[in-house]
Scaffold this active site. Structure first.
Site, PDB file in Angstrom:
ATOM      1  N   THR A  87       2.418   5.946 -10.669  1.00 22.76           N
ATOM      2  CA  THR A  87       0.884   5.598 -10.595  1.00 22.76           C
ATOM      3  C   THR A  87       0.353   6.510 -11.601  1.00 22.76           C
ATOM      4  OG1 THR A  87       1.086   5.866  -8.252  1.00 22.76           O
ATOM      5  CG2 THR A  87      -1.091   6.200  -8.960  1.00 22.76           C
ATOM      6  N   THR A 115      -1.971   1.958  -9.763  1.00 24.11           N
ATOM      7  CA  THR A 115      -0.417   2.077  -9.775  1.00 24.11           C
ATOM      8  C   THR A 115       0.080   0.817  -9.750  1.00 24.11           C
ATOM      9  OG1 THR A 115       1.341   2.893  -8.653  1.00 24.11           O
ATOM     10  CG2 THR A 115      -0.840   1.807  -7.117  1.00 24.11           C
ATOM     11  N   ASN A 149       2.971   1.272  -8.064  1.00 21.58           N
ATOM     12  CA  ASN A 149       3.978   2.075  -7.055  1.00 21.58           C
ATOM     13  C   ASN A 149       5.117   2.771  -7.680  1.00 21.58           C
ATOM     14  OD1 ASN A 149       4.477   3.134  -4.580  1.00 21.58           O
ATOM     15  ND2 ASN A 149       5.543   1.507  -3.826  1.00 21.58           N
ATOM     16  N   GLY A 162       1.433  10.755  -8.065  1.00 23.33           N
ATOM     17  CA  GLY A 162       2.452  11.341  -7.493  1.00 23.33           C
ATOM     18  C   GLY A 162       2.658  10.865  -6.007  1.00 23.33           C
TER      19      GLY A 162
HETATM   20  N1  GLY Z   1       1.842   3.474  -4.516  1.00 20.38           N
HETATM   21  C1  GLY Z   1       1.443   4.935  -4.135  1.00 20.38           C
HETATM   22  C2  GLY Z   1       0.163   5.118  -3.299  1.00 20.38           C
HETATM   23  O1  GLY Z   1      -0.636   4.029  -3.294  1.00 20.38           O
HETATM   24  O2  GLY Z   1      -0.020   5.892  -2.530  1.00 20.38           O
END
Ligand code: GLY
Length: 570
Positions: free
Chosen positions: A379, A397, A399, A471
């Site tokens: 992210t 992000t 992911n 994170g």
């Molecule tokens: N992909 C990390 C989040 O959206 O928390």
């Protein structure tokens, strides 16, 4: 020319020269105690080039929303680890008149998705299916999000905003040591997923200039035809054809029907701060709201920064908040979320009633479960304050690192693996070790729950901080600690960002500390009270990029040295 005329002109000339000088953006200054200080405007992001492009757009007459589009796309060029066209994100903003808003451009499950799509015939999770390759991607939201925000509030045309980004993709950027290491580590995986000829299969060295002509061409088409180029035009067709070829399920109907969603942000108070953060489908706002309310009766400042009591109070609040997060939260377009109840003061005081300073609460006393901790730090986040006083906090992000690793060579970008943020099976952990429940089960067109926590803070009715971080599940706890570092412990923005961080998320019942950064006595005291400490293989926790408005109105940037992050301003 008469003398009188001459002196009037001289005076007028000097006045204009003075005005021109004083109106000219002054270069930002860097002090050792603090981060970059700027008089009027600032962008802090994961890459200097992206922060610089955001600032260039502001200097060209754009505002925070124009800078958002430029910064986000510049991150897609220079930071493909998380910067993206093939992912999604959230932005929380505060206009200079104090009005608040947020936009959700989270990915959606494809229409052909179903609840059990990652389970085998025995009902067990098929390893890797939601994290890598064709089936891992949700329908991307980034282009819809940045265009919706820029169209509503921006001042320049998308073509003007994207021009320097296209130039950057053509001219190239210099690969950092951090980046070269990541490219090298994943080179084989890129080849495995995309074939040997894929762009990122090449050996990429630190110091090398890397161009991305395919991405430049994609951005040119988007600049010319607008957001529909991505969702309905040639780009959409290429995405869909690619997924069909590799065995995925993203269809033209998925692309055509994607829309970003305007959401009311979550707003709550902590002492005299007003905190504004992201609503579901991000869990960020509600979870930090719960944590701040649960810790508010405690004298954190009196305990001292990183004292055992401070760590305990935070960990115990986090334990309880993450248990609620995982049970109650999901896409508000699909599930009813009891937002008011979850943020209710009495409810939260009651939640902390079982906590005693003498010993750790056990997570199994709150819910069942025992799992392994997953390490991740993907992210990316950027913070912007413009010269008009508008502020925007954006977390975006793919992911995982480079998302699903699916790279569409024709378009020059990676696709997300956001489907892993759904709970594939109730009670089973995702890649962040987060246990999900029914509220976050997969359904066609549904958005997966997120931890992204783009946040703004007001003090005495004025903008005070813009903050956020990558994170995964640690995003929430890093944002809380950064705000507390400045508010309770009087750190500068840069010090607050640099301070070591710790994390707890209910399950697994572990507290993780950044390696080699905490006092061994603290760890011994916590162990003696029954806390299970993650001592090996600790992750670096977040990469916070933030801006603090100083008492004199100047801006201080906090750019996280854990990465290549940088602030730019004037
Ligand atoms: N992909 C990390 C989040 O959206 O928390």
């Amino acid at each position: 020319m008469s003398n009188r005329n001459f002196s009037t002109k001289l005076l007028l000339g000097s006045a204009i020269a003075f005005l021109l000088y004083s109106c000219q953006p002054k270069p930002a200054t860097q002090s050792t105690q603090k981060g970059l200080i700027a008089e009027q405007a600032m962008v802090v992001s994961a890459r200097k080039e992206a922060s610089d492009i955001g600032i260039a757009i502001l200097q060209k007459g754009g505002n925070a929303f124009d800078a958002m589009m430029a910064t986000e796309m510049a991150l897609a060029v220079t930071y493909p680890f998380a910067g993206n066209l093939g992912g999604g994100g959230f932005a929380v903003f505060r206009l200079n008149d104090g009005s608040l808003g947020s936009i959700d451009y989270r990915e959606k499950a494809p229409l052909a998705a179903d609840r059990d799509m990652y389970l085998d015939e025995n009902g067990d999770i098929i390893p890797g299916m939601s994290t890598q390759g064709a089936m891992a991607s949700g329908v991307p939201g980034t282009i819809a999000g940045i265009f919706a925000a820029q169209e509503k509030y921006g001042k320049l045309s998308p073509a003007e905003v994207l021009a320097p980004v296209i130039e950057l993709a053509e001219r190239g950027f210099v690969v950092t040591e951090n980046q070269a290491g990541r490219f090298a580590r994943l080179r084989e995986t890129f080849q495995e997923v995309n074939g040997p000829g894929t762009y990122f299969a090449q050996e990429i060295k630190a110091g090398q200039t890397l161009t991305n002509p395919a991405l430049a061409a994609t951005l040119k088409r988007i600049a010319q035809h607008g957001r529909d180029e991505f969702y309905k035009g040639e780009t959409a067709q290429i995405i869909v054809d690619h997924f069909e070829k590799i065995g995925g399920i993203i269809s033209l109907e998925d692309m055509n029907s994607y829309e970003a969603a305007w959401r009311e942000p979550i707003v709550f108070n902590y002492k005299d701060l007003k905190i504004i953060s992201m609503a579901p489908p991000s869990s960020g706002g509600i979870t930090i709201g719960q944590i701040f309310e649960m810790i508010s009766p405690y004298d954190l400042k009196g305990y001292g920064h990183h004292s055992p009591e401070y760590v305990q109070v935070l960990v115990e609040a986090e334990r309880r908040a993450y248990a609620d997060r995982n049970y109650f939260l999901g896409d508000p377009d699909f599930v009813d979320i009891p937002v008011g109840e979850l943020l209710d003061e009495d409810y939260l005081r009651n939640r902390m009633a079982s906590f005693s300073m003498e010993k750790a609460t056990k997570s199994e006393e709150i819910a069942e479960g025992e799992i392994a901790f997953a390490e991740n730090m993907e992210t990316t986040h950027y913070s912007i304050v413009d010269q008009e006083g508008n502020a925007i906090s954006v977390t975006t992000t793919l992911n995982g690192a480079y998302g699903s690793k699916v790279y569409i060579d024709e378009l020059g970008f990676f696709m997300n693996n956001e489907m892993d943020d759904f709970s594939s099976k109730a009670g089973e952990p995702n890649m962040f070790g987060l246990i999900g429940a029914e509220a976050n089960s997969i359904a066609p067109g549904k958005r997966m729950l997120s931890s992204m926590t783009p946040t703004l803070v007001e003090k005495e009715g004025k903008l005070w901080m813009v903050v956020g971080t990558p994170g995964g599940s640690t995003i929430i706890t890093s944002v809380v600690q950064t705000i507390l570092n400045v508010y309770e412990f009087e750190m500068s923005m840069q010090e607050a960002v640099e301070a070591p961080r710790f994390h707890h998320q209910w399950l697994p019942d572990l507290v993780s500390f950044e390696p080699n950064s905490f006092d061994s006595t603290l760890i011994s005291i916590l162990k003696a009270k029954g806390y299970q400490i993650l001592e090996n293989n600790n992750p670096i926790i977040g990469k916070v990029d933030a801006i603090l408005v100083l008492p004199d109105g100047k801006l201080e940037g906090g750019a996280d040295p854990r990465g290549d992050d940088a602030a730019s301003g004037f």
